[in-house]
Write an enzyme that holds these catalytic residues in place. Structure first.
Site, PDB file in Angstrom:
ATOM      1  N   ARG A 106       0.849  -1.198   0.000  1.00  0.00           N
ATOM      2  CA  ARG A 106       0.000   0.000   0.000  1.00  0.00           C
ATOM      3  C   ARG A 106       0.885   1.248   0.000  1.00  0.00           C
ATOM      4  O   ARG A 106       2.101   1.171   0.177  1.00  0.00           O
ATOM      5  CB  ARG A 106      -0.942  -0.017   1.202  1.00  0.00           C
TER       6      ARG A 106
ATOM      7  N   ALA B 239       0.737   5.081  -2.275  1.00  0.00           N
ATOM      8  CA  ALA B 239       0.646   5.305  -3.728  1.00  0.00           C
ATOM      9  C   ALA B 239       1.918   4.924  -4.508  1.00  0.00           C
ATOM     10  O   ALA B 239       1.849   4.133  -5.461  1.00  0.00           O
ATOM     11  CB  ALA B 239       0.238   6.754  -3.989  1.00  0.00           C
TER      12      ALA B 239
ATOM     13  N   GLN C 177      -3.123   2.746   9.755  1.00  0.00           N
ATOM     14  CA  GLN C 177      -1.783   2.822   9.142  1.00  0.00           C
ATOM     15  C   GLN C 177      -0.830   3.676   9.999  1.00  0.00           C
ATOM     16  O   GLN C 177       0.370   3.432  10.025  1.00  0.00           O
ATOM     17  CB  GLN C 177      -1.865   3.427   7.736  1.00  0.00           C
TER      18      GLN C 177
ATOM     19  N   ASP D 122      -2.257  10.667  -2.640  1.00  0.00           N
ATOM     20  CA  ASP D 122      -2.554   9.557  -3.556  1.00  0.00           C
ATOM     21  C   ASP D 122      -2.837  10.030  -4.971  1.00  0.00           C
ATOM     22  O   ASP D 122      -2.638   9.299  -5.939  1.00  0.00           O
ATOM     23  CB  ASP D 122      -3.747   8.749  -3.041  1.00  0.00           C
TER      24      ASP D 122
ATOM     25  N   LYS E  80      -5.328   9.747   2.465  1.00  0.00           N
ATOM     26  CA  LYS E  80      -6.096   8.895   3.384  1.00  0.00           C
ATOM     27  C   LYS E  80      -7.218   9.658   4.069  1.00  0.00           C
ATOM     28  O   LYS E  80      -7.043  10.812   4.464  1.00  0.00           O
ATOM     29  CB  LYS E  80      -5.120   8.317   4.424  1.00  0.00           C
TER      30      LYS E  80
HETATM   31  O1  MRU Z   1      -4.958   3.073   1.778  1.00  0.00           O
HETATM   32  P1  MRU Z   1      -3.480   3.333   1.813  1.00  0.00           P
HETATM   33  O2  MRU Z   1      -2.840   2.843   3.069  1.00  0.00           O
HETATM   34  O3  MRU Z   1      -2.787   2.845   0.565  1.00  0.00           O
HETATM   35  O4  MRU Z   1      -3.371   4.918   1.813  1.00  0.00           O
HETATM   36  C1  MRU Z   1      -2.094   5.481   1.746  1.00  0.00           C
HETATM   37  C2  MRU Z   1      -2.078   6.947   1.887  1.00  0.00           C
HETATM   38  O5  MRU Z   1      -3.094   7.598   1.956  1.00  0.00           O
HETATM   39  C3  MRU Z   1      -0.714   7.596   1.835  1.00  0.00           C
HETATM   40  O6  MRU Z   1      -0.685   8.759   2.598  1.00  0.00           O
HETATM   41  C4  MRU Z   1      -0.385   7.961   0.370  1.00  0.00           C
HETATM   42  O7  MRU Z   1      -0.526   6.846  -0.461  1.00  0.00           O
HETATM   43  C5  MRU Z   1       0.962   8.516   0.223  1.00  0.00           C
HETATM   44  S1  MRU Z   1       2.234   7.316   0.388  1.00  0.00           S
HETATM   45  C6  MRU Z   1       3.630   8.174   0.052  1.00  0.00           C
END
Ligand code: MRU
Length: 368
Positions: A55, A57, A205, A246, A257
């Site tokens: 997980r 992005a 997370q 993302d 998120k």
């Molecule tokens: O659902 P997730 O855990 O994949 O969400 C991740 C996020 O929202 C992160 O903040 C985002 O992907 C940036 S990672 C550098």
């Protein structure tokens, strides 16, 4: 420093030596267990992304690039055209695993372009080119994360405490991370930057990954529940907020998120700068505003049961479980990229810093 190195140089995703699998850390098992898994089949790869074993992005984009390189090697076809028909099917399947993080579709599109450009080298040369392209995507992310962390740190001063939401550290990216990169770089440079990490409901997370990574690296981190952010801001404990993203629209609206936009609203109220940190691979130059970003809706059971020994709600209760929200550009102080810091109006800053991608994206706007 040894522990810091272990965190910032973790190989969370990589290609197996013989190119037959993608090896990755199953992030759903952290912080309790560090389990490496191998994905060889399309379904395993899809599930790894959908179930958030992989997980964040940038990490999803890198994983997808390695995955399609592995799958391509398994396609048995007499010529390029029949190979490509199957390749495209598998790529589209991977692309359907999660909708919000643009890195997934962008890196698969880049792999697709590489595949078509090497049609003449079918088969050995083409497969080698795909593996090389996936490795290049990974290396570029490593470089971008370092540059972003460096620019991000330049916005802070020694002794600052920064609130962060979700996980945008090494596990979600490569090496230093984005939203949490400045913490690691500060530690490396002997600066005192402290962190407050939101737990990040519903999948935690922040608690499971961010506070784990920061603590292991020796960064001074305090874990709070999401609903405590307002209080610590009011108490004057927070000098800045830093988060990942993302998908960022051309006007600077930034999906991240769920809960991020609430943090931004609070930060504005308390006069605290709110920074979004992300590589250009997360800016969607074809997307005019946040209203055009698809928000992933996830299984209601994640709210009712996931990660808890006992159910926390009646099984029949109705739930709404959006995985992301969009922070309006008016709430964002700056967007930190690998080429520099973008200030409002973001549209103009993006055009100046990324002229080619901006122009290409503008042309591609759906319906234009
Ligand atoms: O659902 P997730 O855990 O994949 O969400 C991740 C996020 O929202 C992160 O903040 C985002 O992907 C940036 S990672 C550098």
């Amino acid at each position: 420093m040894e522990n810091l190195q272990q965190v910032t140089h973790i190989d969370n995703v990589r290609l197996a030596e013989d190119g037959s699998a993608v090896i990755y850390i199953d992030q759903t098992q952290l912080p309790g267990r560090t389990i490496y898994k191998e994905a060889r089949q399309p379904r395993e790869m899809y599930d790894a992304i959908y179930q958030l074993q992989v997980r964040g992005a940038p990490c999803i984009g890198i994983f997808a690039a390695y995955s399609i390189a592995v799958l391509a090697a398994g396609i048995d076809a007499p010529d390029f055209d029949s190979f490509y028909a199957e390749y495209k099917k598998q790529s589209d399947y991977l692309n359907s695993s999660r909708p919000t993080a643009v890195n997934l579709s962008k890196q698969l599109a880049r792999m697709d372009a590489c595949c078509r450009a090497n049609a003449g080298a079918y088969r050995t040369g083409l497969l080698e080119a795909l593996r090389a392209e996936a490795r290049a995507i990974h290396q570029e992310d490593i470089d971008m994360c370092y540059a972003i962390s460096d620019y991000g740190l330049s916005l802070l001063k020694d002794g600052d405490t920064v609130l962060t939401h979700c996980n945008a550290g090494p596990l979600a990216t490569s090496r230093y991370g984005t939203g949490q990169g400045p913490f690691y770089l500060a530690k490396e440079r002997g600066m005192d930057i402290k962190a407050y990490a939101d737990e990040t409901r519903p999948l935690l997370q922040g608690a499971r990954l961010t506070s784990y990574e920061l603590q292991k690296a020796g960064v001074d981190v305090t874990l709070i529940c999401d609903n405590m952010a307002s209080m610590v801001m009011k108490q004057g404990k927070i000098q800045a907020c830093m988060v990942g993203c993302d998908r960022v629209a051309r006007n600077g609206d930034a999906a991240n998120k769920i809960g991020t936009s609430g943090v931004a609203v609070l930060a504005k109220y308390y006069g605290i700068p709110f920074y979004v940190l992300g590589p250009s691979s997360t800016i969607d130059f074809t997307c005019p505003t946040g209203d055009d970003i698809e928000i992933e809706l996830r299984d209601p059971d994640e709210i009712k049961t996931k990660f808890y020994a006992e159910p926390v709600a009646l099984p029949e209760v109705k739930c709404y479980n959006p995985a992301f929200d969009v922070t309006d550009h008016s709430l964002i102080t700056a967007i930190v990229t690998e080429r520099g810091i973008c200030y409002p109006p973001f549209d103009e800053s993006f055009r100046r810093l990324f002229p080619e991608q901006y122009a290409a994206g503008e042309k591609e706007v759906p319906g234009k």
